[in-house]
Design a protein around this motif. Structure first.
Motif, mmCIF file in Angstrom:
data_model
loop_
_atom_site.group_PDB
_atom_site.id
_atom_site.type_symbol
_atom_site.label_atom_id
_atom_site.label_comp_id
_atom_site.label_asym_id
_atom_site.label_seq_id
_atom_site.Cartn_x
_atom_site.Cartn_y
_atom_site.Cartn_z
ATOM 1 N N HIS A 127 83.768 58.155 66.341
ATOM 2 C CA HIS A 127 82.669 57.323 65.875
ATOM 3 C C HIS A 127 81.593 57.216 66.947
ATOM 4 C CE1 HIS A 127 80.623 53.414 65.159
ATOM 5 N NE2 HIS A 127 80.623 53.882 63.921
ATOM 6 N N LEU A 128 80.330 57.454 66.552
ATOM 7 C CA LEU A 128 79.211 57.379 67.488
ATOM 8 C C LEU A 128 78.427 56.084 67.338
ATOM 9 C CD1 LEU A 128 77.807 61.021 67.211
ATOM 10 C CD2 LEU A 128 79.256 60.065 69.015
ATOM 11 N N ILE A 129 78.026 55.782 66.111
ATOM 12 C CA ILE A 129 77.127 54.655 65.917
ATOM 13 C C ILE A 129 77.132 54.236 64.452
ATOM 14 C CG2 ILE A 129 75.070 56.029 65.484
ATOM 15 C CD1 ILE A 129 73.576 54.056 67.406
ATOM 16 N N LEU A 130 76.964 52.970 64.205
ATOM 17 C CA LEU A 130 76.861 52.419 62.853
ATOM 18 C C LEU A 130 75.536 51.697 62.741
ATOM 19 C CD1 LEU A 130 79.577 50.452 60.902
ATOM 20 C CD2 LEU A 130 77.292 49.487 61.170
ATOM 21 N N ILE A 131 74.807 51.960 61.677
ATOM 22 C CA ILE A 131 73.548 51.253 61.427
ATOM 23 C C ILE A 131 73.650 50.568 60.068
ATOM 24 C CG2 ILE A 131 72.423 53.350 60.495
ATOM 25 C CD1 ILE A 131 69.801 52.253 61.816
ATOM 26 N N ARG A 132 73.314 49.295 60.034
ATOM 27 C CA ARG A 132 73.406 48.527 58.809
ATOM 28 C C ARG A 132 72.173 48.758 57.942
ATOM 29 N NH1 ARG A 132 76.426 45.808 62.513
ATOM 30 N NH2 ARG A 132 78.354 44.877 61.761
ATOM 31 N N SER A 133 72.303 48.455 56.686
ATOM 32 C CA SER A 133 71.220 48.747 55.735
ATOM 33 C C SER A 133 69.959 47.945 56.020
ATOM 34 C CB SER A 133 71.689 48.491 54.297
ATOM 35 O OG SER A 133 72.108 47.157 54.141
ATOM 36 N N ASN A 134 70.086 46.820 56.746
ATOM 37 C CA ASN A 134 68.900 46.013 57.063
ATOM 38 C C ASN A 134 68.308 46.354 58.436
ATOM 39 O OD1 ASN A 134 70.887 44.961 58.655
ATOM 40 N ND2 ASN A 134 70.523 42.826 58.109
ATOM 41 N N GLU A 135 68.847 47.395 59.072
ATOM 42 C CA GLU A 135 68.327 47.861 60.343
ATOM 43 C C GLU A 135 67.538 49.140 60.129
ATOM 44 O OE1 GLU A 135 72.252 48.048 62.254
ATOM 45 O OE2 GLU A 135 71.572 46.465 63.626
#
Lengths: 107, 114
Positions: A45-53
């Motif tokens: 896993h590298l990175i998670l971005i949320r839908s509001n970001e």
């Protein structure tokens, strides 16, 4: 059908250059994740971005998300030989991965 | 702190046989997912287990079944093996908290069907 599709399928650049890969998806998401896979190994896993970001940084990684276009991009700056791997995007809805971008960093 | 471990690392079977693959999740994780990855392709979701029950399933036939034990470890069983089942089988674990958790992957079991 695939939820996430990466583009390009393959990318070859010189060490020190920046690498950009894109991901498109088809339905609404809660978040989008990027993973790296070295040959013959599991995904990391590298990175998670949320839908509001809209943008997120982690070290040499920069991820953007455009929910209106249903797309995301992963930028790796100052690439290194160790960045050679396949990169996948994934949305958590149904946990679907695309086919990935095979990145090769040439010394 | 041990990550996700899978066994065996490699396995060779013949068509029609049955196989069982095993996975121990990362310490503290309670959810296990299984993926099939053909050569040159992305991982395809098989199913996910939480609280010893199958919670989600991908587009795989009933020949693929699984189990989760009280200690959160999991098994993937495949019956009546076909040549097309040759692939890398990946196990991933996570915390079941609303779907915003990254998954931690093992290095997989390479299954070859002759």
């Amino acid at each position: 059908s695939q939820q996430g599709e990466e583009d390009p399928q393959a990318l070859s650049i010189q060490e020190g250059e920046n690498a950009t890969m894109n991901c498109s998806y088809k339905t609404s998401i809660n978040n989008l994740q990027w993973y790296r896979q070295n040959s013959g190994r599991g995904l990391v896993h590298l990175i998670l971005i949320r839908s509001n970001e809209r943008e997120k940084h982690s070290g040499r990684l920069r991820v953007t998300l455009d929910t209106s276009k249903k797309s995301s991009s992963l930028l790796i700056t100052a690439s290194r030989a160790a960045d050679t791997a396949s990169y996948f995007c994934a949305t958590t809805r149904k946990l679907v991965f695309g086919q990935g971008t095979r990145l090769t960093i040439n010394p | 702190d041990a990550g996700v471990t899978q066994s065996p690392t490699h396995l060779i079977k013949t068509r029609g046989q049955q196989v069982t693959l095993r996975c121990s999740p990362k310490s503290g994780h309670d959810t296990v997912s299984w993926y099939q990855q053909a050569l040159g392709q992305g991982p395809q979701f098989i199913f996910q287990y939480y609280e010893e029950e199958e919670r989600q399933r991908g587009n795989f036939p009933d020949r693929f079944s699984g189990h989760q034990f009280p200690n959160y470890s999991s098994e993937l069983n495949v019956n009546a093996l076909l040549l097309g089942d040759s692939a890398l089988y990946l196990c991933a674990s996570s915390l079941r908290t609303g779907g915003n958790q990254p998954q931690h992957f093992g290095d997989g079991t390479r299954l070859s069907i002759l």
